[in-house]
Design an enzyme around this catalytic site. Structure first.
Site, PDB file in Angstrom:
ATOM      1  N   SER A 259       0.907  -1.273   0.057  1.00  0.00           N
ATOM      2  CA  SER A 259      -0.006  -0.137   0.006  1.00  0.00           C
ATOM      3  C   SER A 259       0.796   1.139   0.040  1.00  0.00           C
ATOM      4  CB  SER A 259      -0.775   0.012   1.265  1.00  0.00           C
ATOM      5  OG  SER A 259      -0.322  -0.266   2.353  1.00  0.00           O
TER       6      SER A 259
ATOM      7  N   ASP B 251       4.938  -7.559   2.675  1.00  0.00           N
ATOM      8  CA  ASP B 251       4.134  -7.878   1.479  1.00  0.00           C
ATOM      9  C   ASP B 251       5.162  -8.321   0.533  1.00  0.00           C
ATOM     10  OD1 ASP B 251       1.584  -7.583   2.383  1.00  0.00           O
ATOM     11  OD2 ASP B 251       1.201  -5.646   1.353  1.00  0.00           O
TER      12      ASP B 251
ATOM     13  N   LYS C  60       3.231 -11.728   3.365  1.00  0.00           N
ATOM     14  CA  LYS C  60       2.096 -11.680   3.028  1.00  0.00           C
ATOM     15  C   LYS C  60       1.874 -12.003   1.404  1.00  0.00           C
ATOM     16  CE  LYS C  60      -0.776  -8.013   3.466  1.00  0.00           C
ATOM     17  NZ  LYS C  60      -1.314  -7.882   2.063  1.00  0.00           N
TER      18      LYS C  60
ATOM     19  N   GLU D  17      -0.990 -12.727  -1.613  1.00  0.00           N
ATOM     20  CA  GLU D  17      -2.142 -12.577  -2.228  1.00  0.00           C
ATOM     21  C   GLU D  17      -2.579 -13.783  -2.933  1.00  0.00           C
ATOM     22  OE1 GLU D  17      -3.241  -8.800  -3.761  1.00  0.00           O
ATOM     23  OE2 GLU D  17      -2.370  -7.589  -2.237  1.00  0.00           O
TER      24      GLU D  17
ATOM     25  N   GLU E 149     -10.011  -9.042   3.292  1.00  0.00           N
ATOM     26  CA  GLU E 149     -10.223  -7.653   3.039  1.00  0.00           C
ATOM     27  C   GLU E 149     -11.506  -7.446   2.114  1.00  0.00           C
ATOM     28  OE1 GLU E 149      -8.327  -3.661   0.797  1.00  0.00           O
ATOM     29  OE2 GLU E 149      -7.093  -5.566   1.069  1.00  0.00           O
TER      30      GLU E 149
END
Length: 263
Positions: free
Chosen positions: A44, A82, A111, A113, A179
């Site tokens: 982010s 991330d 992390k 996704e 999320e």
């Protein structure tokens, strides 16, 4: 120091886990002192720090640099970093090489996704000593495939998201992060998996909560997401705002009804 075992004990005891994004040493130290359990060095930063329109341009070099900065400031909090877009999707071996760089930079967990299709990578990493936080639901690295930032797992898609969580849990994920997921579905996931769950826009029944630092301080330009609360409002300092966030998550008063998505 907060460890994977600490997070498991917190889930078992019903104590909420507080996660917040951090990108540099000063804020990392402030958050650590304020009682944040987990610092997320999120991609982010592409939007919050670099001013980009998405997280996709963020590089592994960027992530390692900011992880090093955060690691210098944090003393007690766990650091999760991330894996950036393009650094892990090609193969398990590519993911391990990137994850190893982040761990060397100071991360305690990485992390990634993705749903069921990424569970094999989760298993590959954790078997080689790298704890994994599996991010499911709205995965920002896939925003263009989703057609925008939309709630995931509604209606007939709920079972698929539950399957994603179960696959990562069975693969040995240390944490599942959800999320923009309906609150009831997130609750079911939390009750189903053995690992702790962290929510952002996923209701109040996850084992913990995360927000982007810039959002919770009310300094990110543009439209505010439904799940965001400005904790800076009414506070005299950033540290007071972070402490308020920690207190509300621990007291289970955040997120409130206005921050939650229904099915």
């Amino acid at each position: 120091m907060i460890t994977v075992n600490t997070l498991q004990k917190m889930k078992a005891a019903g104590e909420k886990i507080v996660m917040l994004t951090a990108y540099e040493s000063s804020f990392a130290a402030l958050m650590d002192d304020a009682g944040v359990d987990v610092l997320l060095v999120g991609d982010s930063l592409g939007m919050a720090v670099q001013g980009r329109q998405s997280t996709l341009p963020v590089s592994l070099r960027d992530m390692c640099y900011h992880t090093e900065c955060v690691a210098r400031g944090a003393k007690n909090a766990m650091i999760v970093s991330d894996l950036p877009f393009g650094a892990y999707q090609q193969s398990k071996e590519q993911a391990f090489a990137a994850a190893a760089e982040l761990m060397a930079a100071g991360a305690h967990m990485v992390k990634l996704e993705g749903g069921v299709w990424m569970a094999e990578t989760t298993e590959f990493l954790q078997m080689r000593g790298i704890p994994v936080c599996a991010h499911i639901g709205l995965t920002p690295q896939s925003v263009f495939a989703f057609g925008g930032y939309k709630v995931q797992g509604r209606g007939g898609k709920a079972q698929a998201l539950l399957n994603d969580a179960k696959a990562h849990d069975e693969a040995g994920a240390a944490v599942v992060l959800m999320e923009c997921v309906p609150a009831e579905l997130a609750k079911k996931v939390t009750e189903t998996v053995s690992c702790p769950t962290i929510g952002i826009g996923a209701g109040a029944d996850c084992d913990g909560q995360v927000l982007v630092m810039h959002d919770m301080l009310g300094i990110f330009p543009g439209k505010t997401a439904k799940f965001v609360k400005n904790f800076m409002r009414g506070q005299s300092s950033i540290q007071a705002a972070v402490r308020a966030y920690v207190a509300e998550v621990k007291a289970k008063t955040f997120p409130a009804a206005e921050h939650i998505f229904a099915d």
